[in-house]
Write a protein that holds these residues in place. Sequence first.
Motif, PDB file in Angstrom:
ATOM      1  N   ASP A  18      51.548  22.127  16.564  1.00 59.30           N
ATOM      2  CA  ASP A  18      52.730  21.352  16.901  1.00 59.30           C
ATOM      3  C   ASP A  18      53.652  22.165  17.806  1.00 59.30           C
ATOM      4  O   ASP A  18      54.112  23.235  17.435  1.00 59.30           O
ATOM      5  CB  ASP A  18      53.459  20.951  15.622  1.00 59.30           C
ATOM      6  N   SER A  20      56.453  20.812  19.184  1.00 60.88           N
ATOM      7  CA  SER A  20      57.765  20.167  19.288  1.00 60.88           C
ATOM      8  C   SER A  20      58.905  21.142  19.022  1.00 60.88           C
ATOM      9  O   SER A  20      59.933  21.091  19.698  1.00 60.88           O
ATOM     10  CB  SER A  20      57.855  18.954  18.360  1.00 60.88           C
ATOM     11  N   SER A  21      58.747  22.056  18.062  1.00 62.37           N
ATOM     12  CA  SER A  21      59.822  23.010  17.789  1.00 62.37           C
ATOM     13  C   SER A  21      59.992  23.983  18.956  1.00 62.37           C
ATOM     14  O   SER A  21      61.105  24.404  19.265  1.00 62.37           O
ATOM     15  CB  SER A  21      59.548  23.773  16.496  1.00 62.37           C
ATOM     16  N   VAL A  23      59.249  23.286  22.192  1.00 60.48           N
ATOM     17  CA  VAL A  23      59.858  22.508  23.267  1.00 60.48           C
ATOM     18  C   VAL A  23      61.350  22.330  22.999  1.00 60.48           C
ATOM     19  O   VAL A  23      62.176  22.465  23.911  1.00 60.48           O
ATOM     20  CB  VAL A  23      59.138  21.147  23.432  1.00 60.48           C
ATOM     21  N   THR A  24      61.713  22.072  21.752  1.00 60.68           N
ATOM     22  CA  THR A  24      63.127  21.942  21.385  1.00 60.68           C
ATOM     23  C   THR A  24      63.870  23.237  21.662  1.00 60.68           C
ATOM     24  O   THR A  24      64.990  23.222  22.178  1.00 60.68           O
ATOM     25  CB  THR A  24      63.259  21.557  19.899  1.00 60.68           C
TER      26      THR A  24
END
Length: 116
Positions: A18, A20-21, A23-24
């Motif tokens: 994952d 997403s963290s 990219v955040t």
Amino acid sequence: MLELNAFFLKRLNAPKQDLSSIVTCIKEARGQITVDALAKKNHTSPRQLERRFHKHIGITPKEFINISRFQHAFSAINHNKNRKSLLDIAIEHGYYDHAHLTNEIKRYTGLPPSGL
């Protein structure tokens, strides 16, 4: 048998695929973070981070960081109500000078800053 399954299921970690963290994290830094700092912050190596980005996004983390930084700078240029100079915007967004920002504008838009 059920006890063994329960034992191993409790220890099963979520896959580290994952992004997403990560990219955040890039978005929160407004693209002003290095790949090494990003890797350290997310407890991985720069090379592993690069492999994951290639696999799931198709570009390197450095390119993704550059795009994110450019997006913030481009937004500042478009919403420049205080009439800041291109040099001020460039420095504010982590570019070395206005020529560096100008080259990024040409690279991502195909136009010089005066053509925007």
